[in-house]
Design an enzyme around this catalytic site. Structure first.
Site, PDB file in Angstrom:
ATOM      1  N   ALA A   1       9.526  -2.129   2.990  1.00 27.73           N
ATOM      2  CA  ALA A   1       9.441  -3.589   2.972  1.00 27.73           C
ATOM      3  C   ALA A   1       9.515  -4.131   4.391  1.00 27.73           C
ATOM      4  O   ALA A   1      10.317  -3.670   5.198  1.00 27.73           O
ATOM      5  CB  ALA A   1      10.577  -4.171   2.136  1.00 27.73           C
ATOM      6  N   ALA A   2       8.677  -5.103   4.677  1.00 27.00           N
ATOM      7  CA  ALA A   2       8.668  -5.727   6.004  1.00 27.00           C
ATOM      8  C   ALA A   2       7.686  -6.883   6.000  1.00 27.00           C
ATOM      9  O   ALA A   2       6.849  -6.993   5.092  1.00 27.00           O
ATOM     10  CB  ALA A   2       8.233  -4.725   7.069  1.00 27.00           C
TER      11      ALA A   2
ATOM     12  N   GLU B   1       2.899   0.503  16.519  1.00 31.23           N
ATOM     13  CA  GLU B   1       2.895  -0.767  17.272  1.00 31.23           C
ATOM     14  C   GLU B   1       4.057  -0.815  18.270  1.00 31.23           C
ATOM     15  O   GLU B   1       4.039  -1.616  19.201  1.00 31.23           O
ATOM     16  CB  GLU B   1       2.991  -1.956  16.311  1.00 31.23           C
ATOM     17  CG  GLU B   1       1.701  -2.262  15.568  1.00 31.23           C
ATOM     18  CD  GLU B   1       0.599  -2.831  16.458  1.00 31.23           C
ATOM     19  OE1 GLU B   1       0.866  -3.723  17.268  1.00 31.23           O
ATOM     20  OE2 GLU B   1      -0.542  -2.368  16.328  1.00 31.23           O
TER      21      GLU B   1
ATOM     22  N   ARG C   1      -7.877   2.464  17.778  1.00 31.82           N
ATOM     23  CA  ARG C   1      -6.750   2.854  16.935  1.00 31.82           C
ATOM     24  C   ARG C   1      -6.954   4.291  16.460  1.00 31.82           C
ATOM     25  O   ARG C   1      -8.077   4.782  16.365  1.00 31.82           O
ATOM     26  CB  ARG C   1      -6.654   1.957  15.694  1.00 31.82           C
ATOM     27  CG  ARG C   1      -6.149   0.550  15.965  1.00 31.82           C
ATOM     28  CD  ARG C   1      -4.675   0.529  16.336  1.00 31.82           C
ATOM     29  NE  ARG C   1      -4.164  -0.819  16.518  1.00 31.82           N
ATOM     30  CZ  ARG C   1      -4.328  -1.542  17.619  1.00 31.82           C
ATOM     31  NH1 ARG C   1      -4.993  -1.049  18.646  1.00 31.82           N
ATOM     32  NH2 ARG C   1      -3.814  -2.755  17.716  1.00 31.82           N
TER      33      ARG C   1
ATOM     34  N   ARG D   1      -5.174  -0.978   0.910  1.00 33.11           N
ATOM     35  CA  ARG D   1      -4.791  -1.739   2.097  1.00 33.11           C
ATOM     36  C   ARG D   1      -5.030  -3.225   1.866  1.00 33.11           C
ATOM     37  O   ARG D   1      -6.022  -3.616   1.230  1.00 33.11           O
ATOM     38  CB  ARG D   1      -5.651  -1.240   3.273  1.00 33.11           C
ATOM     39  CG  ARG D   1      -5.245  -1.768   4.637  1.00 33.11           C
ATOM     40  CD  ARG D   1      -3.860  -1.367   5.014  1.00 33.11           C
ATOM     41  NE  ARG D   1      -3.713  -1.056   6.436  1.00 33.11           N
ATOM     42  CZ  ARG D   1      -2.576  -1.264   7.110  1.00 33.11           C
ATOM     43  NH1 ARG D   1      -1.516  -1.764   6.507  1.00 33.11           N
ATOM     44  NH2 ARG D   1      -2.507  -0.931   8.381  1.00 33.11           N
TER      45      ARG D   1
ATOM     46  N   GLY E   1     -12.170 -10.290  15.375  1.00 38.04           N
ATOM     47  CA  GLY E   1     -11.616 -10.570  16.700  1.00 38.04           C
ATOM     48  C   GLY E   1     -12.108  -9.534  17.703  1.00 38.04           C
ATOM     49  O   GLY E   1     -13.319  -9.353  17.889  1.00 38.04           O
TER      50      GLY E   1
ATOM     51  N   ASP F   1      16.523  -8.644  -2.254  1.00 33.29           N
ATOM     52  CA  ASP F   1      15.817  -9.195  -1.107  1.00 33.29           C
ATOM     53  C   ASP F   1      16.419  -8.653   0.182  1.00 33.29           C
ATOM     54  O   ASP F   1      17.643  -8.613   0.319  1.00 33.29           O
ATOM     55  CB  ASP F   1      15.955 -10.738  -1.155  1.00 33.29           C
ATOM     56  CG  ASP F   1      14.941 -11.415  -0.272  1.00 33.29           C
ATOM     57  OD1 ASP F   1      14.863 -11.049   0.919  1.00 33.29           O
ATOM     58  OD2 ASP F   1      14.224 -12.304  -0.758  1.00 33.29           O
TER      59      ASP F   1
ATOM     60  N   TYR G   1       6.286  -8.490  15.861  1.00 26.10           N
ATOM     61  CA  TYR G   1       6.350  -7.413  14.868  1.00 26.10           C
ATOM     62  C   TYR G   1       6.754  -6.094  15.522  1.00 26.10           C
ATOM     63  O   TYR G   1       7.659  -5.394  15.062  1.00 26.10           O
ATOM     64  CB  TYR G   1       4.989  -7.265  14.174  1.00 26.10           C
ATOM     65  CG  TYR G   1       4.858  -5.997  13.353  1.00 26.10           C
ATOM     66  CD1 TYR G   1       5.406  -5.910  12.081  1.00 26.10           C
ATOM     67  CD2 TYR G   1       4.187  -4.880  13.863  1.00 26.10           C
ATOM     68  CE1 TYR G   1       5.296  -4.742  11.337  1.00 26.10           C
ATOM     69  CE2 TYR G   1       4.076  -3.709  13.126  1.00 26.10           C
ATOM     70  CZ  TYR G   1       4.634  -3.650  11.860  1.00 26.10           C
ATOM     71  OH  TYR G   1       4.527  -2.492  11.137  1.00 26.10           O
TER      72      TYR G   1
ATOM     73  N   SER H   1       6.610   2.246  13.355  1.00 25.71           N
ATOM     74  CA  SER H   1       5.187   1.975  13.542  1.00 25.71           C
ATOM     75  C   SER H   1       4.717   2.295  14.958  1.00 25.71           C
ATOM     76  O   SER H   1       5.456   2.109  15.930  1.00 25.71           O
ATOM     77  CB  SER H   1       4.945   0.488  13.266  1.00 25.71           C
ATOM     78  OG  SER H   1       3.713   0.078  13.800  1.00 25.71           O
TER      79      SER H   1
ATOM     80  N   GLN I   1       0.822  -1.222   0.000  1.00 23.95           N
ATOM     81  CA  GLN I   1       0.000   0.000   0.000  1.00 23.95           C
ATOM     82  C   GLN I   1       0.857   1.274   0.000  1.00 23.95           C
ATOM     83  O   GLN I   1       0.688   2.156  -0.855  1.00 23.95           O
ATOM     84  CB  GLN I   1      -0.914   0.034   1.240  1.00 23.95           C
ATOM     85  CG  GLN I   1      -1.554   1.415   1.457  1.00 23.95           C
ATOM     86  CD  GLN I   1      -2.312   1.532   2.771  1.00 23.95           C
ATOM     87  OE1 GLN I   1      -3.525   1.408   2.768  1.00 23.95           O
ATOM     88  NE2 GLN I   1      -1.630   1.790   3.872  1.00 23.95           N
TER      89      GLN I   1
HETATM   90  P1  GDP Z   1      -2.469  -3.380  13.524  1.00 21.28           P
HETATM   91  O1  GDP Z   1      -2.844  -2.284  14.472  1.00 21.28           O
HETATM   92  O2  GDP Z   1      -1.231  -3.084  12.734  1.00 21.28           O
HETATM   93  O3  GDP Z   1      -2.402  -4.729  14.162  1.00 21.28           O
HETATM   94  O4  GDP Z   1      -3.633  -3.381  12.396  1.00 21.28           O
HETATM   95  P2  GDP Z   1      -4.877  -4.366  12.147  1.00 21.28           P
HETATM   96  O5  GDP Z   1      -5.748  -3.680  11.170  1.00 21.28           O
HETATM   97  O6  GDP Z   1      -4.408  -5.742  11.787  1.00 21.28           O
HETATM   98  O7  GDP Z   1      -5.602  -4.477  13.568  1.00 21.28           O
HETATM   99  C1  GDP Z   1      -6.131  -3.358  14.229  1.00 21.28           C
HETATM  100  C2  GDP Z   1      -6.922  -3.805  15.457  1.00 21.28           C
HETATM  101  O8  GDP Z   1      -8.111  -4.468  15.029  1.00 21.28           O
HETATM  102  C3  GDP Z   1      -6.182  -4.791  16.369  1.00 21.28           C
HETATM  103  O9  GDP Z   1      -6.340  -4.392  17.708  1.00 21.28           O
HETATM  104  C4  GDP Z   1      -6.897  -6.115  16.124  1.00 21.28           C
HETATM  105  O10 GDP Z   1      -6.896  -6.983  17.267  1.00 21.28           O
HETATM  106  C5  GDP Z   1      -8.302  -5.625  15.835  1.00 21.28           C
HETATM  107  N1  GDP Z   1      -9.099  -6.614  15.109  1.00 21.28           N
HETATM  108  C6  GDP Z   1     -10.314  -7.091  15.474  1.00 21.28           C
HETATM  109  N2  GDP Z   1     -10.745  -8.002  14.610  1.00 21.28           N
HETATM  110  C7  GDP Z   1      -9.790  -8.126  13.655  1.00 21.28           C
HETATM  111  C8  GDP Z   1      -9.665  -8.939  12.478  1.00 21.28           C
HETATM  112  O11 GDP Z   1     -10.537  -9.743  12.147  1.00 21.28           O
HETATM  113  N3  GDP Z   1      -8.534  -8.768  11.718  1.00 21.28           N
HETATM  114  C9  GDP Z   1      -7.557  -7.885  12.086  1.00 21.28           C
HETATM  115  N4  GDP Z   1      -6.474  -7.750  11.301  1.00 21.28           N
HETATM  116  N5  GDP Z   1      -7.641  -7.120  13.189  1.00 21.28           N
HETATM  117  C10 GDP Z   1      -8.744  -7.241  13.964  1.00 21.28           C
END
Ligand code: GDP
Length: 327
Positions: free
Chosen positions: A80-81, A126, A216, A183, A210, A57, A148, A124, A13
């Site tokens: 890249a990562a 993160e 965020r 994305r 999840g 690479d 990560y 990041s 992206q």
């Molecule tokens: P990240 O912040 O780089 O991990 O970006 P993500 O888009 O993968 O996840 C953002 C948040 O969404 C995290 O807190 C995940 O636990 C939450 N989340 C909830 N359900 C999902 C899912 O089905 N897929 C992903 N990727 N994240 C999820």
């Protein structure tokens, strides 16, 4: 003289988005791609005749030195990562090789070939993980919560260290989550907007997520890559947080995306414990006042505009794919 740029992760992206942005600025754009039996060039399809791709690479030091010697870029952006957080638990060592040591390999190549090359490292939010304060700024200490995040902390500090050790113009951009229609579908924003389109057009009924309570600070990738470019145009290298300063829950995102398509998310969304992470980053919210003050940068696209843009793009794409498969 035409400025030359090398982008690693050009098929992702941010790489694709930056390639487009720099072409418009008149740069000669080079992209680094890994050899793969199935090339993933979808995001740069429309740019193929205007960017030059080079095979190298992050795991192979010599291949990086060779292409930097051939291109002699003025600027290098390291996008890249292994960038998907859940995969970093199933492949922690590979994540370390790409996401942590890969940064050192890029910096070593610059140091050996031409230390005047400017370097951008994609760090990041993160790295903040179990946040020590809110909002997070450049001084906030790191507490990563995934392999990560740990690898990105290494990438951040090795970038700072090469600046301090060798005087390389190396910047670390601490970007909070940034999304766009480009994305990957494994990330929650795109997973949701793709599902909304498929549900709306009758191709799917359920969406399993999840932890929808996670918070965020989501911004628009197009705004964020401009901040990355601005960092390399300054008189001196530095590190910057790039964020909107506003946080939303995954639930907010879901509600907005389904609502935009005229759907009620409660009819379609399920939460499954198996998609929860071993250690979660519960909340992230960035303070980008340094970027605002020094770079003159501010986000343009709001969260609601971003999600609507992504839903609209997915609706259009799924409609097109449906028409093709029906004909
Ligand atoms: P990240 O912040 O780089 O991990 O970006 P993500 O888009 O993968 O996840 C953002 C948040 O969404 C995290 O807190 C995940 O636990 C939450 N989340 C909830 N359900 C999902 C899912 O089905 N897929 C992903 N990727 N994240 C999820």
């Amino acid at each position: 003289m035409t400025r030359k740029v090398l982008i690693t992760g050009v098929t992702g992206q941010d790489g694709a988005c930056l390639a487009q942005f720099l072409l418009e600025k008149g740069y000669e754009v080079h992209g680094m791609v890994r050899h793969s039996s199935s090339a993933n060039l979808e995001r740069i399809e429309g740019l193929r005749d205007r960017i030059e791709l080079h095979q190298a690479d992050l795991l192979d030091q010599l291949s990086i030195i060779t292409i930097i010697q051939q291109i002699r870029p003025h600027e290098v952006y390291n996008f890249a990562a292994q960038s998907f957080v859940p995969t970093s638990w199933s492949q922690p060592l590979l994540t370390g090789e790409f996401t942590a040591l890969g940064v050192t390999r890029m910096l070593e190549a610059i140091r050996l070939v031409d230390p005047s090359i400017r370097f951008y490292q994609a760090s990041s939010s993160e790295m903040f993980g179990n946040v020590r304060e809110e909002p997070q700024n450049e001084q906030t200490s790191f507490w990563p919560r995934s392999p990560y995040g740990v690898a990105k902390v290494y990438g951040h500090w090795i970038t700072v260290n090469y600046r301090e050790s060798y005087n390389i113009f190396a910047c670390s951009g601490i970007l909070f989550n940034h999304e766009s229609p480009l994305r990957g579908k494994e990330f929650v924003s795109r997973k949701v907007t793709d599902a909304v389109a498929r549900i709306k057009l009758g191709l799917q009924d359920k969406l399993v997520l999840g932890n929808i309570d996670a918070l965020r600070d989501w911004g628009y990738a197009g705004d964020y890559i401009e901040a990355a470019w601005l960092m390399l145009q300054q008189d001196r290298p530095d590190d910057y947080v790039v964020a909107t300063g506003i946080k939303h829950s995954v639930r907010d995102l879901v509600e907005l995306a389904f609502g935009h398509a005229g759907l009620d998310w409660r009819d379609h969304v399920e939460s499954d414990q198996s998609l929860f992470r071993p250690a979660e980053v519960n909340t992230l919210c960035g303070d980008a006042s340094k970027a605002r003050r020094v770079l003159g940068w501010a986000p343009r696209v709001s969260f609601a505009e971003l999600i609507r843009m992504m839903v609209d793009a997915d609706l259009e794409r799924v409609r097109r794919e449906k028409a093709v498969s029906a004909s």
